[in-house]
Design a protein around this motif. Sequence first.
Motif, short mmCIF file in Angstrom:
data_model
loop_
_atom_site.label_atom_id
_atom_site.label_comp_id
_atom_site.label_asym_id
_atom_site.label_seq_id
_atom_site.Cartn_x
_atom_site.Cartn_y
_atom_site.Cartn_z
N LEU A 92 0.89 -1.12 0.04
CA LEU A 92 -0.14 -0.08 -0.16
C LEU A 92 0.86 1.47 0.04
O LEU A 92 1.96 1.35 0.56
CB LEU A 92 -0.79 -0.05 1.28
CG LEU A 92 -2.21 -1.12 1.19
CD1 LEU A 92 -2.87 -0.89 2.53
CD2 LEU A 92 -3.00 -0.82 0.12
N GLY A 93 0.43 2.28 -0.79
CA GLY A 93 1.08 3.67 -0.65
C GLY A 93 0.75 4.43 0.40
O GLY A 93 0.08 4.20 1.48
N THR A 94 0.55 5.68 -0.07
CA THR A 94 0.54 6.77 0.99
C THR A 94 -0.90 7.16 1.31
O THR A 94 -1.78 7.15 0.56
CB THR A 94 1.27 8.24 0.87
OG1 THR A 94 2.83 7.81 0.48
CG2 THR A 94 1.07 8.99 1.60
N PHE A 95 -1.33 7.19 2.50
CA PHE A 95 -2.65 7.85 3.11
C PHE A 95 -2.53 9.21 3.49
O PHE A 95 -1.40 9.61 3.75
CB PHE A 95 -3.07 6.88 3.93
CG PHE A 95 -3.45 5.59 3.50
CD1 PHE A 95 -4.96 5.28 3.39
CD2 PHE A 95 -2.62 4.62 3.76
CE1 PHE A 95 -5.29 3.88 2.96
CE2 PHE A 95 -3.11 3.23 3.51
CZ PHE A 95 -4.57 3.07 2.96
N VAL A 96 -3.58 9.92 3.49
CA VAL A 96 -3.75 11.26 4.15
C VAL A 96 -4.65 11.24 5.12
O VAL A 96 -5.78 11.09 4.80
CB VAL A 96 -3.89 12.44 3.25
CG1 VAL A 96 -3.81 13.72 4.11
CG2 VAL A 96 -2.97 12.47 2.03
N LEU A 97 -4.21 11.40 6.43
CA LEU A 97 -5.49 11.30 7.58
C LEU A 97 -5.83 12.85 7.74
O LEU A 97 -5.02 13.71 7.59
CB LEU A 97 -4.82 11.00 8.76
CG LEU A 97 -5.39 10.79 10.04
CD1 LEU A 97 -6.55 9.59 9.95
CD2 LEU A 97 -4.54 10.70 11.56
N GLY A 98 -7.15 12.88 7.95
CA GLY A 98 -7.57 14.60 7.98
C GLY A 98 -8.27 14.52 9.38
O GLY A 98 -9.62 13.97 9.63
N ASP A 99 -8.07 15.66 10.08
CA ASP A 99 -8.72 15.76 11.54
C ASP A 99 -9.75 16.82 11.13
O ASP A 99 -9.14 17.96 11.18
CB ASP A 99 -7.72 15.82 12.76
CG ASP A 99 -8.26 15.93 13.98
OD1 ASP A 99 -9.57 16.10 13.99
OD2 ASP A 99 -7.64 16.16 14.91
N SER A 100 -11.01 16.50 11.37
CA SER A 100 -11.80 17.68 11.01
C SER A 100 -11.93 18.55 12.32
O SER A 100 -12.71 19.74 12.30
CB SER A 100 -13.32 16.90 11.02
OG SER A 100 -13.88 16.40 12.46
N GLU A 102 -21.06 17.36 7.61
CA GLU A 102 -20.97 17.97 6.54
C GLU A 102 -19.60 18.47 6.34
O GLU A 102 -19.24 18.50 4.93
CB GLU A 102 -21.88 19.13 6.48
CG GLU A 102 -23.59 19.01 6.44
CD GLU A 102 -23.68 18.31 4.91
OE1 GLU A 102 -23.32 18.90 4.11
OE2 GLU A 102 -24.68 17.63 5.21
N LYS A 103 -18.91 18.77 7.42
CA LYS A 103 -17.46 19.39 7.17
C LYS A 103 -16.52 17.98 6.69
O LYS A 103 -15.74 18.21 5.65
CB LYS A 103 -16.83 19.58 8.22
CG LYS A 103 -15.44 20.19 8.38
CD LYS A 103 -14.88 20.94 9.70
CE LYS A 103 -13.63 21.42 9.40
NZ LYS A 103 -13.00 21.98 10.67
N ILE A 104 -16.76 16.90 7.18
CA ILE A 104 -16.17 15.75 6.70
C ILE A 104 -16.35 15.40 5.14
O ILE A 104 -15.64 15.01 4.36
CB ILE A 104 -16.18 14.65 7.85
CG1 ILE A 104 -15.38 14.99 8.97
CG2 ILE A 104 -15.80 13.22 7.13
CD1 ILE A 104 -15.55 13.87 10.25
N GLY A 145 -18.02 13.13 13.80
CA GLY A 145 -16.72 14.02 14.15
C GLY A 145 -15.51 13.18 13.80
O GLY A 145 -15.39 12.15 13.40
N GLY A 146 -14.42 13.79 14.55
CA GLY A 146 -13.27 13.01 14.32
C GLY A 146 -12.47 13.01 12.79
O GLY A 146 -12.52 13.95 12.40
N CYS A 147 -11.94 12.09 12.52
CA CYS A 147 -11.08 11.78 11.50
C CYS A 147 -11.53 11.35 10.14
O CYS A 147 -12.50 10.30 10.38
CB CYS A 147 -9.68 11.26 11.85
SG CYS A 147 -8.48 12.29 12.70
N MET A 148 -11.24 11.50 9.19
CA MET A 148 -11.19 10.79 7.76
C MET A 148 -10.06 10.50 7.45
O MET A 148 -8.99 10.90 8.02
CB MET A 148 -12.06 11.63 6.91
CG MET A 148 -11.71 13.06 6.86
SD MET A 148 -10.21 13.40 5.72
CE MET A 148 -10.87 13.33 4.06
#
Length: 361
Positions: free
Chosen positions: A180-188, A298-300, A323-326
């Motif tokens: 697997l390659g790179t992921f990007v974690l996003g904290d809302s 909605e934000k996520i 809420g939290g991360c995606m």
Amino acid sequence: MKISTPGRICLFGEHQDYLGLPTVAAAISRRISIEGRHRADEQIIIQLPDINAQETFTLSNASTYVKDRDYFRSTLNVLRRRGFVFSRGLECEVHGNIPINSGTSSSSALIVSWANFLSRNADNPAVISSKELGEIANEAEVLEFGEPGGMMDHYSTAIGHVIYLESTPKIYVEALHPTLGTFVLGDSQQPKDTLGILARCRFGMEAIIKKVTEYDPSFSIFHTPFVQASDYASLLSTDELGLLKANLEDRDLLVEGKKLLQQSATSTQETNDIDAAFGQLLYRHFQNLRDHKRTSTEKINRMVEASMNAGALGGKINGSGGGGCMFMYAPNCAEEVADAIRREGGIPYIITVDEGTKLEQ
């Protein structure tokens, strides 16, 4: 001594482990560490500078919990019940870069680190297997306090890399070795609504299963085909039918996803093709979570769609939700996806799959 443990993302099976269905999770390259040494007395002193806090207690009063989720004491007590003996205190410091209270298992990673640290510093020290450390952490965090969580967080952070986990009819853990390659974690930066989401996704689904099974005793969340869900339309409201279909489809997406991850470890097929198919499965899982389980916000949603427009292959909300991360799978455009998440008001972290709990020094 220094021990560190990764956070985790759930690739497939989100909101399904408590129904007895399997999950696929990946450890990530953001970690929590505990570093410390013995004391001459019975004091346990744990410095938590990242959150400007400190935990202190003595070995003699550790059996009495003084607050909800008293994890440092509960882990010690679980280890004592397993035969470990402690007569000397410990002074430790905790540091981490896993987003806290955002669905990436920071609490489970902390407990696994603490269990690993304690077992190595007992009067009768032992190096415990990563699987057993996951069991100890689950007992200390979930069973000891009657929490509603499953076992995925503890096993995935302890074992590391990518795992497939079954909990019914018995615990079965399989290590997967995908490329697997790179992921990007996003904290809302939105606080999670864990209890509200669980009320709908867990208790609501349990009620649906009971209703459908009373009508059709042959129904099984494990085996009934997705197309058969429409047979129960007269029993269920539109929302209930959508939730049932979402769970059956997510169950099937996990099977497809596991095969694809296994294929990526051995196949000579073009990596780009496998990456694209993997991303599409993640996004289909996200659609069910967004539209039927309603765990997203909605934000996520905006963070996910902006990431897709920036070139991500797929992704989903992570953890209990509300809420939290995606996270997004972006093997060829991580920086662009990180910028897209940032523009939507999230905090991005470029991550890769990582190893499990380990002795650092």
